[in-house]
Every structure is written in structure tokens, then in C-alpha cells.
Design an enzyme around this catalytic site. Structure first.
Site, PDB file in Angstrom:
ATOM      1  N   TYR A 104      57.277 -80.093  96.089  1.00 27.76           N
ATOM      2  CA  TYR A 104      56.037 -80.636  95.309  1.00 27.76           C
ATOM      3  C   TYR A 104      56.154 -82.518  95.784  1.00 27.76           C
ATOM      4  O   TYR A 104      57.187 -82.622  95.392  1.00 27.76           O
ATOM      5  CB  TYR A 104      55.987 -80.365  94.045  1.00 27.76           C
ATOM      6  CG  TYR A 104      55.130 -81.315  92.951  1.00 27.76           C
ATOM      7  CD1 TYR A 104      53.722 -80.738  92.980  1.00 27.76           C
ATOM      8  CD2 TYR A 104      55.354 -82.167  92.215  1.00 27.76           C
ATOM      9  CE1 TYR A 104      52.662 -81.604  92.308  1.00 27.76           C
ATOM     10  CE2 TYR A 104      54.599 -82.914  91.464  1.00 27.76           C
ATOM     11  CZ  TYR A 104      53.209 -82.200  91.365  1.00 27.76           C
ATOM     12  OH  TYR A 104      52.252 -83.145  90.917  1.00 27.76           O
ATOM     13  N   ARG A 111      61.659 -86.496  66.873  1.00 24.59           N
ATOM     14  CA  ARG A 111      62.271 -86.806  68.450  1.00 24.59           C
ATOM     15  C   ARG A 111      63.078 -85.635  68.650  1.00 24.59           C
ATOM     16  O   ARG A 111      63.235 -84.904  69.764  1.00 24.59           O
ATOM     17  CB  ARG A 111      62.664 -87.851  69.062  1.00 24.59           C
ATOM     18  CG  ARG A 111      63.279 -87.804  70.231  1.00 24.59           C
ATOM     19  CD  ARG A 111      63.471 -89.072  70.910  1.00 24.59           C
ATOM     20  NE  ARG A 111      63.787 -90.346  70.081  1.00 24.59           N
ATOM     21  CZ  ARG A 111      64.783 -90.727  69.571  1.00 24.59           C
ATOM     22  NH1 ARG A 111      65.842 -89.845  69.848  1.00 24.59           N
ATOM     23  NH2 ARG A 111      64.882 -91.675  68.838  1.00 24.59           N
ATOM     24  N   LYS A 123      50.337 -75.923  84.331  1.00 27.65           N
ATOM     25  CA  LYS A 123      49.790 -75.021  85.261  1.00 27.65           C
ATOM     26  C   LYS A 123      49.563 -73.727  84.709  1.00 27.65           C
ATOM     27  O   LYS A 123      48.958 -73.642  83.618  1.00 27.65           O
ATOM     28  CB  LYS A 123      50.639 -75.036  86.739  1.00 27.65           C
ATOM     29  CG  LYS A 123      51.182 -76.310  87.184  1.00 27.65           C
ATOM     30  CD  LYS A 123      49.709 -77.221  87.509  1.00 27.65           C
ATOM     31  CE  LYS A 123      50.089 -78.767  87.763  1.00 27.65           C
ATOM     32  NZ  LYS A 123      51.467 -78.930  88.871  1.00 27.65           N
ATOM     33  N   ASP A 168      62.027 -74.397  90.860  1.00 29.02           N
ATOM     34  CA  ASP A 168      60.854 -74.906  90.245  1.00 29.02           C
ATOM     35  C   ASP A 168      59.908 -73.631  90.346  1.00 29.02           C
ATOM     36  O   ASP A 168      59.297 -73.292  91.606  1.00 29.02           O
ATOM     37  CB  ASP A 168      60.208 -76.178  91.038  1.00 29.02           C
ATOM     38  CG  ASP A 168      59.045 -76.583  90.446  1.00 29.02           C
ATOM     39  OD1 ASP A 168      58.124 -75.822  89.746  1.00 29.02           O
ATOM     40  OD2 ASP A 168      58.569 -77.805  90.795  1.00 29.02           O
TER      41      ASP A 168
END
Ligand code: PLP
Length: 391
Positions: A110, A58, A207, A182
Site C-alpha cells: 500500500y 485514552r 475498508k 496487512d
């Protein structure tokens, strides 16, 4: 731990070279040219207190860390932190805030970002003001003494409104506010907000960065030392890390980002021009068209105009006709993959936005959105032409 910077590249290395090579070295154990998928949860230590810098996956994973160095370099930032999704990345940025803090957000942000801010973070005494960030006077009016972050998307989805990033950064910094961008919709090939003054860039790697519609992920690239320290701490403390396999996929994706974006932009432009000249189309939204109200800003701020566009066919019935008739365009949410996707914002991506708010944002029922892929654009035009003929 080495987390940032450009491995083995000179400081003069250009963008495509950075995409291909930054953050990656031949695997130390075999010389493998591709960073392996280190699918392990832990690392054996040589002796008590003696290890190779990797203790638990992690906290440290070589595949993920290679991706983080790679995208940090691509975005011209100091350090990157990869998360399990774009939303997890935005959630991590939100932990820079404390109760009582205020955020100014692009009104057309978004949907998932709006949901996180509006339904989750307002429970923690954080407040959000949504403004049209293309209007910096409106942004200035929305700032308060408690404002910590200006959170911007440009271009916005799906009406393709732009925010002047350099001016937004100047405004934010005059008020001791961080500019967070963003950059998912444009991709770093098209614009690199940190070079224009942004403090933090976030991407849904789902994306354009991954680009092949086969992974969900997110990344935060930061510039200020105190943010880097905190984001690294929170990535480990909250644990919403990107998996080794997804890290490998995105690292493969970024190698071809420049040539993919060139084709996405070329196809986006060709489709926008085709649609603008079509009698059944009432309006086209694409920053590369001279009719776009912010064409000058787009030409200045963006390197190419990207693969996202929208158009209006006047009514939901006409939109349905088009969406039901296309064959090469796939009806789907998401964007940024090599395949062309088509969608209906009002009933798909923006269905949770109330109708009056949709109207105010300019998202009409007749609007259709396209994420243009990298197919031969003549095939895409033929497909749209036969679909528009059904109206
Ligand atoms: C998709 C997207 C997100 C969210 O990313 P996920 O990977 O789906 O969590 C955030 N911002 C923008 C602009 C997006 O397109």
C-alpha cells in the site's frame, strides 16, 4: 482489564456468530443489546484508589475495548488494539523495531505504508527491503541477521499478486522473524493469517471491516504475549486511539461482515468473468479466475476471492473513457464499502510511485481498479458495458 477472548461464546462458535457477538455483552447499566458510545473523557472514582477499571479514556474506553475484543476474536488472535487510522496502526507495529533493525516488505505494498517506511522510519536507522513476496526464494535472499519483520500484503493492490502465508510464516520463523500481514484487502472472512502462522495482523478498518464508507480507523491483532504487552503500552503512550463513535461504527460493521463479503465475492467473480469475456478488455486481474497465475494458491488460502479486481483496457485514453462514462460506479479512491468504486491506479492511488517502478510492478496506464460493492450485479455489468462501448 479484560482485553481479549470471546465473551459468552463457546469455543466452538463459528465465524458469523463470532462476528456478531464476540467481545460484546448487554450494557451492564441498562441491558442495552448494543454497546453504547461511551463518549466520555474520564470516569468518576468511588474513593481514592477505588475505581471500576476505567480511569481515563485514552487508556480505557468500553466501546473501543468491545471492538478490540470483537476483531481479535474474528482474526483468531489473542488481543486487538484499535487506532485512529490504518496508518496509525502500522506506525504502532513499527515501534516494535529498534534502530539498526531491518524489515522485508512486499514490493507492491500500500502506498501509504511505503511512504511511512521510506520517508519517515528510515530517519530512525531502520532499513527496508522491498521484494516480490510471492517469490519466497527472493524473500529468503533478502533476509539479514538484523531482519525482525516480514511485512506482507496478499493479494496486492491492484495487480492481485498472492503470497503463500503458511510458507511465509515458516520461512520467517526459521529466521526468528515476525510475520506481519496487512489483511485489509482480503478481510478476515476471506483469510485469517494468524491461523496460517502470522504473528500480527493489521487492518485499515476504513475498508471491509467497517464496510460502509463512513469511518477511518485501524486495528492491530497480535498473538505473542510480549507484542501484546508492548502494543497496549504504545497505544496509550502515543495515544492514536480510535474514537468511541468510530469504534461503534466498526462494531456495527463487523456484525454483517460475512454476508457482505459473500456478496462482494459473488459480485467480484461475476464482474471478473464479464470483463474477461469483453472484447475491449485486454487483461483481468482477479484471483478467482482460472487464468490467474496463482489460482491454486488462491483456492487453497482464500475463502472466496473477494471484491477487488483490476482490468486493462490498453491505454490511458481508453481508461479515461471508461472512468468518464460509468454512472453507477463511483470514481473514488478507497475500497471495501457497500458501494462499488472505480479508480485509475496510475494517476490516483499509485501516482506517487515513480513510473519505472509502476512499470516493474505491472501497474499500467490502461489499468482500471474496481472495488465491487453489493449492488445487483446486473446493474454493475450494464454500467460497465455501456462505458466500455465508448472506447
Ligand atoms: C487503506 C489502507 C491502509 C491505510 O489505512 P488508512 O485507514 O487509510 O490509514 C493500509 N493498508 C491497506 C492495504 C489499505 O488499503
Amino acid at each position: 482489564m479484560y482485553r481479549s477472548g470471546i465473551v459468552k461464546l463457546t469455543s466452538r462458535a463459528r465465524f458469523s456468530t463470532i462476528c456478531l457477538h464476540a467481545g460484546q455483552e448487554p450494557d451492564p447499566s441498562t441491558g442495552a443489546i448494543i454497546v453504547p458510545i461511551y463518549q466520555t473523557s474520564t470516569y468518576v472514582q468511588e474513593a481514592l484508589g477505588k475505581h471500576k477499571g476505567y480511569e481515563y479514556a485514552r487508556t480505557q474506553n468500553p466501546t473501543r475495548m468491545a471492538l478490540e475484543r470483537n476483531i481479535a476474536a474474528i482474526e483468531s488472535g489473542k488481543a486487538g488494539f484499535a487506532f485512529a487510522s490504518g496508518m496509525a496502526a502500522i506506525g504502532a507495529i513499527a515501534t516494535l523495531l529498534k534502530a539498526g533493525d531491518h524489515v522485508v516488505v512486499s514490493d507492491n505494498t500500500y502506498g501509504g505504508t511505503f511512504r511511512l517506511f521510506d520517508k519517515v522510519l528510515t530517519r530512525y536507522q531502520l532499513t527496508f527491503t522491498y521484494v516480490d513476496t510471492s517469490d519466497l526464494d527472493a524473500v529468503a535472499r533478502a533476509l539479514r541477521p538484523s531482519t525482525r519483520i516480514l511485512f506482507v500484503e496478499t493479494p496486492t493492490n491492484p495487480v492481485m499478486r498472492l503470497t503463500d502465508l503458511r510458507a511465509a510464516a515458516d520461512l520467517a520463523h526459521r529466521h526468528d522473524v515476525r510475520l506481519v500481514v496487512d489483511n485489509t484487502f482480503a478481510s478476515p472472512y476471506i483469510q485469517r493469517p494468524i491461523l496460517l502462522g502470522a504473528d500480527i495482523v493489521i487492518h485499515s478498518t476504513t475498508k471491509y471491516l467497517n464496510g460502509h464508507s463512513d469511518s477511518v480507523g485501524g486495528i492491530v491483532v497480535a498473538q505473542r504475549d510480549e507484542d501484546i504487552e508492548w502494543l497496549g503500552f504504545v497505544q496509550n503512550a502515543e495515544g492514536a486511539i480510535l474514537s468511541p463513535f468510530d469504534s461503534f461504527l466498526v462494531l456495527r460493521g463487523t456484525k454483517t461482515l460475512p454476508i457482505r463479503m459473500q456478496q462482494h465475492s459473488a459480485n467480484g467473480m461475476a464482474l471478473a468473468e464479464f470483463l474477461a469475456g469483453h472484447p475491449k478488455v485486454e487483461k483481468v486481474y482477479y484471483p478467482g479466475l482460472r487464468t490467474h497465475p496463482q489460482y491454486d494458491l488462491a483456492s487453497r488460502q482464500m475463502n472466496g476471492f473477494g471484491g477487488m479486481l483490476a482490468f486493462d483496457v490498453g491505454s490511458i485514453d481508453a481508461a479515461r473513457r471508461v472512468l468518464d462514462s460509468v454512472r453507477l460506479h463511483s470514481l473514488a479512491e478507497s475500497l471495501g464499502g457497500v458501494e462499488t468504486l472505480i479508480s485509475h491506479p496510475a494517476t490516483m492511488t499509485h501516482s506517487s510511485v515513480p513510473p519505472d517502478r509502476r512499470k516493474a510492478l505491472g501497474i499500467t496506464d490502461g489499468m482500471v481498479r474496481i472495488s465491487s460493492g453489493i449492488e445487483d450485479v446486473e446493474d454493475l455489468k450494464e454500467d460497465l458495458a455501456q462505458a466500455l462501448d465508448r472506447i
